[in-house]
Design an enzyme around this catalytic site. Sequence first.
Site, short mmCIF file in Angstrom:
data_model
loop_
_atom_site.label_atom_id
_atom_site.label_comp_id
_atom_site.label_asym_id
_atom_site.label_seq_id
_atom_site.Cartn_x
_atom_site.Cartn_y
_atom_site.Cartn_z
N HIS A 5 0.81 -1.21 0.00
CA HIS A 5 0.00 0.00 0.00
C HIS A 5 0.85 1.26 0.00
O HIS A 5 1.84 1.36 0.70
CB HIS A 5 -0.91 -0.01 1.24
N HIS A 41 0.44 10.68 -1.85
CA HIS A 41 -0.80 10.51 -1.09
C HIS A 41 -1.17 11.78 -0.35
O HIS A 41 -2.24 12.34 -0.55
CB HIS A 41 -0.68 9.34 -0.10
#
Length: 274
Positions: A5, A41
């Site tokens: 991830h 992110h």
Amino acid sequence: WIMGHMVNGLEQVSEFLNLGANAIEFDIDFDNNGIAKITHHGIPCDCGRLCTKQTVFTEYLDNIRHVTTPGDPKFREQLILLALDLKLQRIPVEKAYAAGVDVATKLLDHYWQRGKSKARAYILLNIPLVEDYEFIRAFKDMLKNEGYEQYNDKVGVNFTGNEDLDEIRKVLEKVGVDKHVWQADGITSCFTRGTDRLTEALKRRDTPGYNYAYKVYAWTLVKYSTMRRSLRLGVDGVMSNYPDRVVEVLKEEEFAGKFRMATYDDNPWKKFTS
């Protein structure tokens, strides 16, 4: 599929592969015109993770092309799937089409190199919300207009926003997609989540003739207990900040005879039948 991830830094690719991942997920950040700029992110993100790692998107694609090309010095055989977490929720919805054109173009130029590259990974387009469905239409239009529709064989779509499964099906019908569909269910690792929607997605996957969930995975799992819970339900994949923990769980007696790591020979667009 064990999906590492938030693998946004180039140095993180080998780090997550060394921990046992056979797929990686990275975040695509756009400017206000729908141009894919960086893998990033941003804050907030999962507990215990650095949220700010970033790489120029085209540089990332150039690097990952080497890592997924047989015979290349950087080749890692285990990396078979790239999940692009498209941060479309950060741009106006009317820019989703432009974003689809841009991402398709950059994959053509920097990953597939318009037929010259031998990079072999499957691509999963992770779209946050059904309102951004025009991204899918644009992506497919671009491949068709440029004469590279063969790459549709390598590309799948997945809606990640935990929206109503019937709404997702309707949107996929609208854009003419009834194959190469994954379905994610999950929440940031900072919180816990029930299994009602995940169980429903798995039920639909296992329904003969249902074409809107060929694979189902849970995210972002960090606790051994939630990994075991998801495996007991029968997920096809797990996204985690700790791929090594998933590897450990898969070796446990309860799971060792039921699950194995996916390889390149496993078609991600076909339902698994035992």
